[in-house]
Design a protein around this motif. Structure first.
Motif, PDB file in Angstrom:
ATOM      1  N   ARG A 279      41.028  38.028  27.076  1.00 59.89           N
ATOM      2  CA  ARG A 279      40.906  38.025  28.537  1.00 59.89           C
ATOM      3  C   ARG A 279      40.492  36.639  29.020  1.00 59.89           C
ATOM      4  O   ARG A 279      39.787  35.912  28.329  1.00 59.89           O
ATOM      5  N   TRP A 280      40.926  36.324  30.245  1.00 58.33           N
ATOM      6  CA  TRP A 280      40.483  35.092  30.903  1.00 58.33           C
ATOM      7  C   TRP A 280      40.320  35.367  32.392  1.00 58.33           C
ATOM      8  O   TRP A 280      39.229  35.603  32.863  1.00 58.33           O
ATOM      9  N   PHE A 281      41.425  35.408  33.143  1.00 54.43           N
ATOM     10  CA  PHE A 281      41.361  35.738  34.563  1.00 54.43           C
ATOM     11  C   PHE A 281      41.963  37.122  34.812  1.00 54.43           C
ATOM     12  O   PHE A 281      42.854  37.566  34.081  1.00 54.43           O
ATOM     13  N   MET A 282      41.478  37.773  35.872  1.00 52.32           N
ATOM     14  CA  MET A 282      41.954  39.097  36.265  1.00 52.32           C
ATOM     15  C   MET A 282      42.217  39.116  37.764  1.00 52.32           C
ATOM     16  O   MET A 282      41.737  38.256  38.501  1.00 52.32           O
ATOM     17  N   MET A 283      42.996  40.119  38.212  1.00 50.82           N
ATOM     18  CA  MET A 283      43.358  40.217  39.625  1.00 50.82           C
ATOM     19  C   MET A 283      42.599  41.363  40.295  1.00 50.82           C
ATOM     20  O   MET A 283      42.458  42.447  39.719  1.00 50.82           O
TER      21      MET A 283
ATOM     22  N   ILE B  47      47.963  46.614  31.357  1.00 43.86           N
ATOM     23  CA  ILE B  47      47.435  45.306  30.967  1.00 43.86           C
ATOM     24  C   ILE B  47      46.714  44.683  32.161  1.00 43.86           C
ATOM     25  O   ILE B  47      47.284  44.560  33.245  1.00 43.86           O
ATOM     26  N   TYR B  48      45.453  44.289  31.952  1.00 43.53           N
ATOM     27  CA  TYR B  48      44.628  43.788  33.045  1.00 43.53           C
ATOM     28  C   TYR B  48      44.304  42.301  32.940  1.00 43.53           C
ATOM     29  O   TYR B  48      43.856  41.698  33.913  1.00 43.53           O
ATOM     30  N   SER B  49      44.492  41.722  31.779  1.00 43.27           N
ATOM     31  CA  SER B  49      44.240  40.298  31.607  1.00 43.27           C
ATOM     32  C   SER B  49      45.041  39.808  30.416  1.00 43.27           C
ATOM     33  O   SER B  49      45.645  40.613  29.686  1.00 43.27           O
ATOM     34  N   LEU B  50      45.051  38.496  30.223  1.00 45.40           N
ATOM     35  CA  LEU B  50      45.867  37.872  29.189  1.00 45.40           C
ATOM     36  C   LEU B  50      45.008  36.915  28.368  1.00 45.40           C
ATOM     37  O   LEU B  50      44.037  36.353  28.869  1.00 45.40           O
TER      38      LEU B  50
END
Length: 464
Positions: free
Chosen positions: A325-329, A147-150
């Motif tokens: 998706r919204w923000f990613m790291m 999982i890369y974003s929420l």
């Protein structure tokens, strides 16, 4: 290279909200009463391209920077029109932000490059439960179980129009077909051009931004494809765009479009709409209310309408953008644990509840919607709200790089009158399918095909 990044930041009109209003004199006291050095704090850089929410986010970030117990300071930067380019260069040179906004293409562009950090180790069952069933979709925010974003906010386009201008031009209601849109644009321009008022505008300086928020969605709503991709047959087919391209071409070659649209970014367009010089345009339903309340306050009597379709019938649905998706790291962040603390803050019920209530975005997180008040913006402009004609579509193929100009460049050439529509569509069909086959052969993507896909119920493919 650092100088180049700095120059890009200036050129992109970056607004930094890091420690706004605090200043060096407001550093917290240490155990012996002395000031704690700002160097002792871990600075987490967050980049976004969203300016419509900057006042709200500034206040929230100021509060976080003053109150968090993890000795974290958020440096929040807003990039204007060059977000994608600036992010690409920054990540390629290991000078990128720790956390960054997805935007239109960040997920697809940077996942293959290894720039995105999986979030699985941080996602406790309790945290994941907040987002409800169906929040994590393979190909949308999850790849091979990583999982890369929420999900957070969602958006899809609407037609924004000036009711006062429509009344002056003798038009009773917004257009329901693309032919009506053309005629309305011409009528407004014909009657009000002497006052500097034109019927229609688009931010054509960046064709991808302009057409991916308008033409693509008109076709989806009309029962066609998304971004040229035919999920049923597993190939690209741009044929369905022809009547929409012809309608746009009629607007901009007849003089009914706002002069200089080919050099307009979205914010200069908005300033002209706020000044009462544009009859209508198409943009995102999550952003425009905040723009005209905070960024470019206006006294104009504007309203919101569903997008027109090719024939007036709604045969499909509009893709809900940003739905997963919204923000990613940043995978290369040296402070991932603290970057996750910042992401927890950005995705918190508290921040998102205020975001929703203030009409800054259509929040879709169940734990937030259980407690958040209905936005005043939706009370005032009901057509901003999502309907059963707004749905999540399957992810498009990634890694497809056709030779030559992209689809939106070709669309622009057709619309501005420098390319024949049939030749342009045939060219796109040939080049995009060749690029797709090449990407499949090279292992950069897989063929995506859903024989029973329908534009009116795209989500049924997720149930398999």
């Amino acid at each position: 290279m650092k100088k180049w990044i700095a120059l890009l930041a200036v050129a992109a009109s970056v607004t930094s909200l890091a420690a706004c209003g605090s200043g060096a004199k407001e550093q917290p006291a240490g155990q012996n009463g002395s000031a704690v050095s700002s160097a002792a704090k871990t600075k987490i850089k967050v980049w976004t391209m969203n300016r419509a929410d900057q006042d709200y986010m500034k206040a929230q970030i100021d509060k976080f920077n003053k109150e968090n117990k993890d000795n974290i300071e958020i440096e929040y930067q807003i990039y204007a029109e060059n977000y994608t380019q600036s992010l690409d260069i920054a990540l390629a040179t290991n000078e990128g932000p720790d956390v960054f906004f997805d935007g239109a293409t960040a997920f697809a562009d940077h996942l293959p490059k290894g720039d995105l950090a999986p979030l699985n180790k941080y996602l406790t069952p309790e945290f994941k439960k907040r987002f409800g069933d169906g929040a994590f979709i393979e190909g949308l925010n999850m790849i091979d179980g990583n999982i890369y974003s929420l999900p957070a906010i969602s958006t899809t386009p609407r037609l924004f129009y000036n009711k006062g201008i429509f009344e002056k031009a003798g038009i009773a209601e917004p257009p329901k077909t693309i032919d009506e849109m053309v005629q309305d644009a011409k009528q407004i321009t014909s009657k009000l051009k002497s006052q500097g008022i034109y019927g229609f505008a688009a931010n054509l300086k960046n064709p991808a931004q302009a057409y991916s928020r308008s033409i693509d969605y008109i076709l989806m709503r009309s029962g066609g494809v998304e971004a040229g991709y035919d999920f049923v047959n597993g190939k690209y087919d741009f044929t369905g765009y022809k009547p929409i391209l012809n309608a746009y071409r009629e607007i901009f070659t007849s003089g009914a479009g706002f002069p200089g649209s080919e050099s307009l970014d979205i914010d200069p367009l908005r300033t002209q709409f706020a000044a009462g010089k544009i009859g209508m345009y198409i943009s995102w339903n999550h952003s425009e209310p905040g723009v005209y309340m905070n960024q470019f306050p206006t006294k104009e009597n504007w309203d919101v309408a569903p997008l027109p379709t090719i024939d007036g019938n709604v045969k499909g649905s509009q893709h809900i953008n940003l739905a997963g998706r919204w923000f990613m790291m940043n995978a290369k962040s040296k402070n991932q644990d603290k970057a996750w603390k910042v992401m927890e803050f950005l995705y918190s019920d508290e921040l998102l509840s205020g975001y929703h209530k203030n009409g800054l975005g259509l929040v879709m997180v169940p734990s937030v919607l259980e407690k958040a008040d209905k936005p005043e913006t939706i009370k005032k402009w009901p057509n901003l709200a999502l309907t059963d004609k707004d749905k999540i579509w399957p992810p498009l193929p990634t890694g497809v790089k056709p030779e030559g100009n992209d689809m939106y460049f070709v669309f622009n050439a057709i619309i501005l009158g420098s390319m024949d529509v049939d030749k342009g569509i045939a060219d796109l069909n040939a080049r995009y399918n060749a690029g797709y086959e090449k990407a499949i052969q090279e292992g950069k993507t897989k063929r995506i095909q859903y024989p029973d896909f329908t534009p009116d119920n795209p989500g049924k493919v997720f149930a398999k």
